[in-house]
Design a protein around this motif. Structure first.
Motif, PDB file in Angstrom:
ATOM      1  N   VAL A   5       0.828  -1.204   0.000  1.00 34.42           N
ATOM      2  CA  VAL A   5       0.000   0.000   0.000  1.00 34.42           C
ATOM      3  C   VAL A   5       0.867   1.259   0.000  1.00 34.42           C
ATOM      4  CG1 VAL A   5      -1.640   1.366   1.354  1.00 34.42           C
ATOM      5  CG2 VAL A   5      -2.013  -1.086   1.054  1.00 34.42           C
ATOM      6  N   VAL A   6       1.856   1.307   0.872  1.00 33.77           N
ATOM      7  CA  VAL A   6       2.726   2.491   0.951  1.00 33.77           C
ATOM      8  C   VAL A   6       3.582   2.593  -0.308  1.00 33.77           C
ATOM      9  CG1 VAL A   6       4.530   3.655   2.277  1.00 33.77           C
ATOM     10  CG2 VAL A   6       2.728   2.394   3.466  1.00 33.77           C
ATOM     11  N   ALA A   7       4.064   1.449  -0.801  1.00 30.51           N
ATOM     12  CA  ALA A   7       4.857   1.450  -2.039  1.00 30.51           C
ATOM     13  C   ALA A   7       4.019   1.981  -3.205  1.00 30.51           C
ATOM     14  CB  ALA A   7       5.359   0.038  -2.338  1.00 30.51           C
ATOM     15  N   ALA A   8       2.768   1.543  -3.289  1.00 31.30           N
ATOM     16  CA  ALA A   8       1.884   1.990  -4.374  1.00 31.30           C
ATOM     17  C   ALA A   8       1.595   3.481  -4.271  1.00 31.30           C
ATOM     18  CB  ALA A   8       0.582   1.191  -4.342  1.00 31.30           C
ATOM     19  N   ALA A   9       1.358   3.970  -3.067  1.00 30.36           N
ATOM     20  CA  ALA A   9       1.093   5.397  -2.878  1.00 30.36           C
ATOM     21  C   ALA A   9       2.273   6.236  -3.348  1.00 30.36           C
ATOM     22  CB  ALA A   9       0.793   5.689  -1.412  1.00 30.36           C
ATOM     23  N   ASN A  10       3.486   5.795  -3.009  1.00 30.12           N
ATOM     24  CA  ASN A  10       4.683   6.520  -3.441  1.00 30.12           C
ATOM     25  C   ASN A  10       4.841   6.496  -4.957  1.00 30.12           C
ATOM     26  OD1 ASN A  10       6.747   7.552  -1.206  1.00 30.12           O
ATOM     27  ND2 ASN A  10       5.676   5.780  -0.364  1.00 30.12           N
ATOM     28  N   HIS A  11       4.547   5.348  -5.566  1.00 31.05           N
ATOM     29  CA  HIS A  11       4.667   5.243  -7.024  1.00 31.05           C
ATOM     30  C   HIS A  11       3.632   6.125  -7.720  1.00 31.05           C
ATOM     31  CE1 HIS A  11       4.346   2.754 -10.936  1.00 31.05           C
ATOM     32  NE2 HIS A  11       5.284   3.673 -11.043  1.00 31.05           N
ATOM     33  N   GLY A  12       2.379   6.018  -7.279  1.00 32.74           N
ATOM     34  CA  GLY A  12       1.321   6.818  -7.892  1.00 32.74           C
ATOM     35  C   GLY A  12       1.552   8.310  -7.730  1.00 32.74           C
ATOM     36  N   ALA A  13       1.983   8.716  -6.537  1.00 35.66           N
ATOM     37  CA  ALA A  13       2.240  10.137  -6.275  1.00 35.66           C
ATOM     38  C   ALA A  13       3.397  10.647  -7.130  1.00 35.66           C
ATOM     39  CB  ALA A  13       2.538  10.354  -4.796  1.00 35.66           C
ATOM     40  N   LYS A  14       4.400   9.791  -7.349  1.00 37.79           N
ATOM     41  CA  LYS A  14       5.543  10.182  -8.190  1.00 37.79           C
ATOM     42  C   LYS A  14       5.098  10.406  -9.634  1.00 37.79           C
ATOM     43  CE  LYS A  14      10.282   8.804  -9.329  1.00 37.79           C
ATOM     44  NZ  LYS A  14      11.332   7.756  -9.153  1.00 37.79           N
ATOM     45  N   LEU A  15       4.204   9.558 -10.141  1.00 41.88           N
ATOM     46  CA  LEU A  15       3.690   9.722 -11.497  1.00 41.88           C
ATOM     47  C   LEU A  15       2.918  11.041 -11.645  1.00 41.88           C
ATOM     48  CD1 LEU A  15       2.399   6.095 -12.250  1.00 41.88           C
ATOM     49  CD2 LEU A  15       4.416   7.197 -13.254  1.00 41.88           C
ATOM     50  N   MET A  16       2.309  11.488 -10.542  1.00 37.38           N
ATOM     51  CA  MET A  16       1.498  12.707 -10.585  1.00 37.38           C
ATOM     52  C   MET A  16       2.260  13.957 -10.147  1.00 37.38           C
ATOM     53  SD  MET A  16      -2.256  11.364  -9.292  1.00 37.38           S
ATOM     54  CE  MET A  16      -1.732  10.749  -7.695  1.00 37.38           C
ATOM     55  N   LEU A  17       3.538  13.786  -9.811  1.00 41.34           N
ATOM     56  CA  LEU A  17       4.288  14.871  -9.172  1.00 41.34           C
ATOM     57  C   LEU A  17       4.521  16.065 -10.102  1.00 41.34           C
ATOM     58  CD1 LEU A  17       5.532  15.494  -6.431  1.00 41.34           C
ATOM     59  CD2 LEU A  17       7.696  14.544  -7.254  1.00 41.34           C
ATOM     60  N   LYS A  18       4.776  15.829 -11.377  1.00 42.28           N
ATOM     61  CA  LYS A  18       5.115  16.921 -12.295  1.00 42.28           C
ATOM     62  C   LYS A  18       4.005  17.973 -12.359  1.00 42.28           C
ATOM     63  CE  LYS A  18       6.166  17.962 -17.134  1.00 42.28           C
ATOM     64  NZ  LYS A  18       6.304  17.416 -18.512  1.00 42.28           N
TER      65      LYS A  18
END
Length: 412
Positions: free
Chosen positions: A80-93
């Motif tokens: 769950v935490v790994a997925a949140a970090n990945h998804g947030a990184k994709l949306m960071l720009k």
């Protein structure tokens, strides 16, 4: 520089101190064993025999309304935490834009078998009742809250419902709402000789938050798979979740993985939010997905609307040191800001799940983390685990018996 997720737990706390996200004192508090005494435990629950601890992780960075946040997450599920970090990184720009609408929480006082004359008397008294209750609960009014509306609902005969909407200010407001409802129930008895059947808050959706993210195709590219292809596949999966409740419930569960983890870490009632969210998901009469993803102008665009009956004061928030530290970690957001952060996390988890499904499949990331748990339970050391996982993935054999065999061979 070593990635944050590869640091040891003490090194991560040091990183937070070095980046002035927490103080040294708070770092020491995070490191402390906060096991509760038997007396304390007995105040938290009934029939206590022991206590369970859950890991506290962080989403390293999510950008919401041009503000960057590090978000605490409490969950026993490692992916769950790994997925949140990945998804947030994709949306960071491009970040996430979010808006919350905190209009209050509902409450119900219900009567049975009330005559037309009594109904009229109750109706005529509603304005005065509101004024008197606002005076009685002036402390809530002083904090910016109070009773928004009181209305008579007569459509469920023979029952008569008096429906309240209470603005809880910065609190979740359950206790205050129930106190107001019970005070009104007593008023009905005193003034009209009527006994209510019950008086209690409703978890029906009333406070909403909407979050939206726009992701460029190039950000989504993975190896030989173009970002455009991935975006279209994600959009089609989202379309299917809109019309198929078997998929929608799993789609929504992935969203709530992230939402619940933040709710737990911030001392909020995740059960109330879950109940409200799933009522909202079925508000059209058909259970559907809470988020929607579309391809618009060469971008993948995702949007989510969630009921978010939460607070940042009251309950167990101020009485638990680590919960208070978690708020400091996020720069002490208001209830509105926290709602927007949580919606962003839910959207991030949703995106990460859909991205995995359209590329490597959901099992690849899940399996590595599940293998770590299994190997730890078998007594493997920190140095043995990476080698064991590499061998099991190479052989595509993830059974516990095979893990035991490999561990035995390694030890011999």
């Amino acid at each position: 520089m070593i990635p944050f997720y590869k640091l040891s737990i003490p090194e991560r706390r040091k990183w937070l101190v070095d980046h002035q996200l927490i103080s040294q004192v708070q770092s020491e508090q995070y490191a402390k064993d906060y096991s509760l005494t038997h007396t304390q435990l007995s105040h938290f629950s009934e029939n206590v025999i022991s206590q369970l601890a859950f890991p506290l992780g962080v989403l390293k960075e999510i950008k919401v309304n041009n503000n960057s946040y590090m978000v605490p997450m409490t969950t026993e599920e490692p992916s769950v935490v790994a997925a949140a970090n990945h998804g947030a990184k994709l949306m960071l720009k491009n970040g996430i834009t979010a808006t919350s609408y905190r209009t209050g929480i509902y409450g119900q006082v219900v009567l049975d078998g009330v005559s037309l004359q009594q109904t009229s008397q109750i109706d005529n008294d509603l304005n005065q009742a509101k004024k008197d209750l606002m005076t009685q609960f002036s402390s809530l009014v002083n904090y910016g809250g109070g009773i928004e509306t009181i209305e008579l609902i007569t459509e469920n005969k023979p029952f008569l419902e008096i429906r309240f909407k209470v603005n809880p200010a910065q609190a979740m407001g359950a206790n205050k709402a129930n106190a107001i409802l019970e005070a009104y129930s007593q008023r009905l008895k005193t003034q009209f000789g009527l006994d209510s059947e019950f008086a209690i808050l409703s978890n029906a959706p009333a406070q909403f938050v909407t979050a939206k993210a726009m992701i460029d195709f190039e950000t989504l590219t993975k190896g030989s798979i173009s970002g455009e292809k991935i975006a279209h596949k994600i959009a089609r999966m989202s379309d299917f979740a809109q019309v198929n409740n078997y998929r929608a419930v799993t789609h929504n569960k992935g969203i709530m993985n992230g939402v619940d983890a933040v709710l737990l870490a911030t001392g909020n009632d995740f059960r109330a939010v879950e109940a409200s969210v799933h009522m909202h998901a079925a508000s059209t009469g058909y259970y559907s997905a809470l988020s929607q993803w579309q391809v618009i102008n060469q971008q993948l665009v995702g949007q989510i609307t969630l009921p978010m009956p939460i607070g940042v004061v009251g309950g167990s928030i101020s009485s638990r040191q680590l919960i208070k530290n978690n708020y400091d970690l996020m720069a002490n957001p208001s209830a509105e800001q926290l709602s927007e952060i949580i919606a962003g996390v839910g959207l991030a988890n949703n995106l990460a799940a859909l991205y995995a499904l359209t590329t490597d499949g959901i099992q690849k990331g899940h399996m590595k983390l599940q293998l770590q748990n299994m190997l730890l339970s078998l007594g493997a050391s920190e140095s043995q685990i990476p080698k064991l996982i590499e061998k099991m993935q190479q052989d595509k054999n993830y059974q516990q018996d095979y893990a035991k065999q490999l561990l035995k061979e390694m030890r011999n």
